[in-house]
Design an enzyme around this catalytic site. Structure first.
Site, PDB file in Angstrom:
ATOM      1  N   HIS A  50       0.850  -1.197   0.000  1.00  0.00           N
ATOM      2  CA  HIS A  50       0.000   0.000   0.000  1.00  0.00           C
ATOM      3  C   HIS A  50       0.880   1.240   0.000  1.00  0.00           C
ATOM      4  O   HIS A  50       2.082   1.178   0.269  1.00  0.00           O
ATOM      5  CB  HIS A  50      -0.962   0.013   1.190  1.00  0.00           C
ATOM      6  CG  HIS A  50      -0.268   0.082   2.528  1.00  0.00           C
ATOM      7  ND1 HIS A  50       0.353   1.214   3.008  1.00  0.00           N
ATOM      8  CD2 HIS A  50      -0.093  -0.866   3.487  1.00  0.00           C
ATOM      9  CE1 HIS A  50       0.866   0.982   4.201  1.00  0.00           C
ATOM     10  NE2 HIS A  50       0.615  -0.285   4.506  1.00  0.00           N
ATOM     11  N   ASP A 100      -4.310 -19.152  11.926  1.00  0.00           N
ATOM     12  CA  ASP A 100      -3.226 -19.819  12.640  1.00  0.00           C
ATOM     13  C   ASP A 100      -3.301 -19.488  14.124  1.00  0.00           C
ATOM     14  O   ASP A 100      -3.171 -18.322  14.515  1.00  0.00           O
ATOM     15  CB  ASP A 100      -1.879 -19.371  12.067  1.00  0.00           C
ATOM     16  CG  ASP A 100      -0.741 -20.276  12.498  1.00  0.00           C
ATOM     17  OD1 ASP A 100      -0.407 -20.264  13.699  1.00  0.00           O
ATOM     18  OD2 ASP A 100      -0.190 -20.986  11.647  1.00  0.00           O
ATOM     19  N   SER A 152       2.048  -5.278   6.937  1.00  0.00           N
ATOM     20  CA  SER A 152       1.726  -4.916   5.549  1.00  0.00           C
ATOM     21  C   SER A 152       2.866  -5.321   4.620  1.00  0.00           C
ATOM     22  O   SER A 152       4.029  -4.998   4.859  1.00  0.00           O
ATOM     23  CB  SER A 152       1.490  -3.408   5.433  1.00  0.00           C
ATOM     24  OG  SER A 152       0.368  -3.029   6.171  1.00  0.00           O
TER      25      SER A 152
END
Length: 438
Positions: free
Chosen positions: A248, A374, A389
């Site tokens: 991003h 998980d 990210s």
């Protein structure tokens, strides 16, 4: 003769009515919602699911290298769109496909692009990001009190706004707040000319520097000259030396404006602790930069799909030597894994689930919704946290995307961007470099 003519007209009307009914049926209209462009990898089979209970004729020019449902396409072929349609090509290029009803009436045109397979080394490494804008970013407007105690606002009166980027002062290029202050105090003429960028446009404005009580000339600005933080490397392309990270864009934390790249670099980072995410409370990785004088790579561009640049030395991954990049259309709902660091510099693999795929014909963010499943990662982080990210998403042995955003009300879920769009940013960099070298 008259009877024959009337019968022919009736048949024509009947056919027209049938075509109209078929074309506007819910099943048939599904064909119009299908992409106008399809991308496949050379030599790889791609399956389309129309789920339309019709048999149409598929036409294609220069179709010698196209395999449809396991058979060579010789100009045209009947295809039952109720069943999956498989497409494979052994040659790069672009093909024009057309579906016709009764072999006569065009109902859908598509472009088929056959692309080469791209292989990269997946990331997962924690990286420190240092990004200097193309100038200094205005984060606040301040008052200046002169030697006589009078208050003034030189920057505000000159039309400067929070979020502006000052790229030049009195004709000199600047990158730091220190350079701005030095030029303002160095020049004898205290009428200062600023070159300002705002919303993609550049203009000049003048203001008078004011001598403050401490003898320093000021113009009434708070500025920032660097954005720094911890993120995750998504991939490294060993063929070109370029990398992609974050997934991003980097925006200034105070102004929300996109940071235009002036200078930038990435370095190693080590995760020292994690603040777990909770509902409506975002978590974060806390890390330190490692060997800051040993730069891993530069930052050449800051885009909606992440940051990109060139690595100064090769990158290794503990799980994969190389991995093919999947096209956006290859990703599917189901189990996958992410690679990321939660302790030190050790990359680990964690299970996730791709819950929804947003089909995209053209580059766009938020291509998939993912969920962390998980147990160990949930226990450690609470889900997706800041600093994650860019963590690569692996599915069926392919790099399909990268983690980008978290759902604040449910930190186990968030968005991912397709890896295909990140690879396209690398292609743009290659073209730009070729043009500049020319």
């Amino acid at each position: 003769m008259l009877v024959y003519s009337k019968n022919r007209k009736l048949i024509g009307v009947f056919i027209a009515i049938m075509i109209t009914l078929v074309a506007f049926s819910p099943q048939f209209s599904g064909l119009n919602r299908f992409p106008d462009r399809i991308r496949v990898i050379e030599g790889k089979e791609h399956t389309l699911n129309f789920r339309i209970p019709f048999t149409l004729q598929l036409f294609a020019k220069s179709s010698d290298y196209l395999i449809i449902n396991g058979a060579a396409l010789k100009d045209r072929m009947n295809v039952n769109l109720k069943n999956p349609l498989s497409i494979k090509s052994s040659r790069l290029g672009t093909y024009d496909l057309e579906f016709r009803l009764f072999g006569i009436i065009p109902v859908k045109k598509m472009k088929l692009e056959v692309l080469p397979e791209v292989k990269v080394i997946p990331g997962g490494h924690s990286i420190g990001v240092k990004l200097r804008p193309d100038g200094v970013i205005v984060v606040g407007i301040a008052s200046v009190i002169d030697e006589k105690g009078k208050t003034s606002y030189p920057a505000r009166e000159a039309g400067i706004q929070v979020g502006d980027t000052i790229s030049m002062v009195n004709g000199y290029k600047i990158y730091t707040a220190e350079e701005l202050s030095r030029i303002v105090n160095r020049d004898e003429d205290k009428i200062v000319t600023l070159t300002v960028k705002r919303n993609g446009k550049t203009f000049e404005t003048q203001l008078g520097a004011v001598k403050s009580r401490d003898g320093i000339y000021q113009i009434g600005l708070w500025v920032r000259d660097i954005a720094a933080g911890v993120g995750t490397l998504t991939f490294y392309d060993p063929e070109s030396g370029y990398y992609g990270a974050l997934g991003h864009i980097i925006s200034d934390s105070d102004t929300g404006r996109i940071v235009e790249v002036g200078q930038g670099e990435i370095i190693r980072a080590s995760i020292t602790s994690i603040a777990p995410a909770r509902k409506n409370v975002p978590g974060e990785k806390r890390g330190v930069f490692v060997e800051e004088d040993r730069v891993m790579g530069n930052i050449l561009t800051n885009t909606q799909f992440g940051i990109f640049g060139r690595m100064y030395e090769p990158v290794k991954n503990p799980y994969y030597s190389e991995i093919p990049v999947a096209l956006a259309s290859f990703a599917h709902e189901g189990k996958a894994q992410i690679l990321t660091v939660i302790d030190g510099e050790r990359i680990e693999k964690f299970d996730i689930e791709i819950q929804k795929i947003v089909r995209q014909n053209f580059p766009s963010t938020k291509g998939m919704i993912i969920k962390i499943i998980d147990p160990r990662l949930i226990e450690k982080t609470g889900g997706i946290v800041q600093g994650m990210s860019g963590s690569p998403i692996i599915q069926d042995g392919y790099l399909v995307g990268a983690v980008t955003h978290v759902f604040v009300n449910d930190p186990t879920r968030g968005y991912g961007v397709f890896a295909e769009w990140m690879i396209e940013e690398i292609s743009k960099l290659k073209i730009e470099r070729q043009v500049s070298n020319f």
